[in-house]
Design a protein around this motif. Structure first.
Motif, PDB file in Angstrom:
ATOM      1  N   UNK A 120       0.745  -1.426  -0.005  1.00  0.00           N
ATOM      2  CA  UNK A 120      -0.194   0.020   0.003  1.00  0.00           C
ATOM      3  C   UNK A 120       0.743   1.420  -0.008  1.00  0.00           C
ATOM      4  N   UNK A 121       1.830   1.160   0.677  1.00  0.00           N
ATOM      5  CA  UNK A 121       2.922   2.502   0.629  1.00  0.00           C
ATOM      6  C   UNK A 121       3.408   2.387  -0.776  1.00  0.00           C
ATOM      7  N   UNK A 122       3.899   1.405  -1.127  1.00  0.00           N
ATOM      8  CA  UNK A 122       4.431   1.628  -2.661  1.00  0.00           C
ATOM      9  C   UNK A 122       3.543   2.169  -3.510  1.00  0.00           C
ATOM     10  N   UNK A 123       2.223   1.687  -3.493  1.00  0.00           N
ATOM     11  CA  UNK A 123       1.298   2.403  -4.350  1.00  0.00           C
ATOM     12  C   UNK A 123       1.001   3.815  -4.162  1.00  0.00           C
ATOM     13  N   UNK A 124       1.228   4.093  -2.811  1.00  0.00           N
ATOM     14  CA  UNK A 124       0.860   5.613  -2.474  1.00  0.00           C
ATOM     15  C   UNK A 124       2.030   6.563  -2.930  1.00  0.00           C
ATOM     16  N   UNK A 125       3.322   5.780  -2.596  1.00  0.00           N
ATOM     17  CA  UNK A 125       4.501   6.396  -3.188  1.00  0.00           C
ATOM     18  C   UNK A 125       4.452   6.858  -4.654  1.00  0.00           C
ATOM     19  N   UNK A 126       4.158   5.744  -5.423  1.00  0.00           N
ATOM     20  CA  UNK A 126       4.069   5.662  -7.000  1.00  0.00           C
ATOM     21  C   UNK A 126       3.147   6.870  -7.387  1.00  0.00           C
ATOM     22  N   UNK A 127       1.696   7.050  -6.755  1.00  0.00           N
ATOM     23  CA  UNK A 127       0.967   7.874  -7.087  1.00  0.00           C
ATOM     24  C   UNK A 127       1.377   9.190  -6.648  1.00  0.00           C
ATOM     25  N   UNK A 128       1.998   9.515  -5.633  1.00  0.00           N
ATOM     26  CA  UNK A 128       2.541  10.843  -5.206  1.00  0.00           C
ATOM     27  C   UNK A 128       3.595  11.335  -6.267  1.00  0.00           C
TER      28      UNK A 128
ATOM     29  N   UNK B  55       5.652  14.564 -10.793  1.00  0.00           N
ATOM     30  CA  UNK B  55       6.164  14.815 -12.413  1.00  0.00           C
ATOM     31  C   UNK B  55       5.212  15.452 -13.181  1.00  0.00           C
ATOM     32  N   UNK B  56       3.954  15.040 -12.933  1.00  0.00           N
ATOM     33  CA  UNK B  56       2.905  15.636 -13.800  1.00  0.00           C
ATOM     34  C   UNK B  56       2.967  17.185 -13.882  1.00  0.00           C
ATOM     35  N   UNK B  57       3.051  17.488 -12.527  1.00  0.00           N
ATOM     36  CA  UNK B  57       3.144  18.896 -12.019  1.00  0.00           C
ATOM     37  C   UNK B  57       4.197  19.751 -11.889  1.00  0.00           C
TER      38      UNK B  57
ATOM     39  N   UNK C  68       4.762  18.203   4.132  1.00  0.00           N
ATOM     40  CA  UNK C  68       3.600  19.052   4.328  1.00  0.00           C
ATOM     41  C   UNK C  68       2.449  18.852   3.493  1.00  0.00           C
ATOM     42  N   UNK C  69       2.619  18.581   2.097  1.00  0.00           N
ATOM     43  CA  UNK C  69       1.561  18.512   1.209  1.00  0.00           C
ATOM     44  C   UNK C  69       1.023  17.182   1.391  1.00  0.00           C
ATOM     45  N   UNK C  70       1.780  16.223   1.720  1.00  0.00           N
ATOM     46  CA  UNK C  70       1.208  14.858   1.477  1.00  0.00           C
ATOM     47  C   UNK C  70       0.941  14.275   3.029  1.00  0.00           C
ATOM     48  N   UNK C  71       1.099  14.791   3.843  1.00  0.00           N
ATOM     49  CA  UNK C  71       0.987  14.546   5.508  1.00  0.00           C
ATOM     50  C   UNK C  71      -0.410  14.162   5.777  1.00  0.00           C
TER      51      UNK C  71
END
Length: 61
Positions: free
Chosen positions: A34-42, A47-49, A56-59
Motif C-alpha cells: 500500500x505504501x508503494x502504491x501511495x509513493x508511486x501515485x505521489x 512529475x506531472x505538475x 507537508x503537502x502529503x501529510x
C-alpha cells in the motif's frame, strides 16, 4: 526495496501511513505494498505538475 526503508525508517509521511495500516490489523507485506502504491501515485503527480517533494503537502490529517 526503497519503499521498505521509507515506510519504516525515513519518510515521515509514509511511516505514519504504514503505522496506521499496521494498527488497523493489516499484514506488514500488505502495508508495504500500500505504501508503494501511495509513493508511486505521489511521484507521478509530482512529475506531472513539475513539483518538488513537500512532506507537508502529503501529510495525513
Amino acid at each position: 526495496m526503497p519503499c521498505v526503508g521509507a515506510a519504516t525508517l525515513n519518510n515521515p509521511v509514509l511511516k505514519a501511513y504504514y503505522q496506521r495500516l499496521i494498527a488497523m490489523g493489516k499484514e506488514p507485506k500488505v502495508a508495504i505494498i500500500a505504501c508503494m502504491r501511495k509513493l508511486i501515485s505521489i511521484l507521478n503527480t509530482m512529475i506531472a505538475r513539475r513539483q518538488k517533494w513537500d512532506p507537508g503537502r502529503y501529510a495525513l490529517s
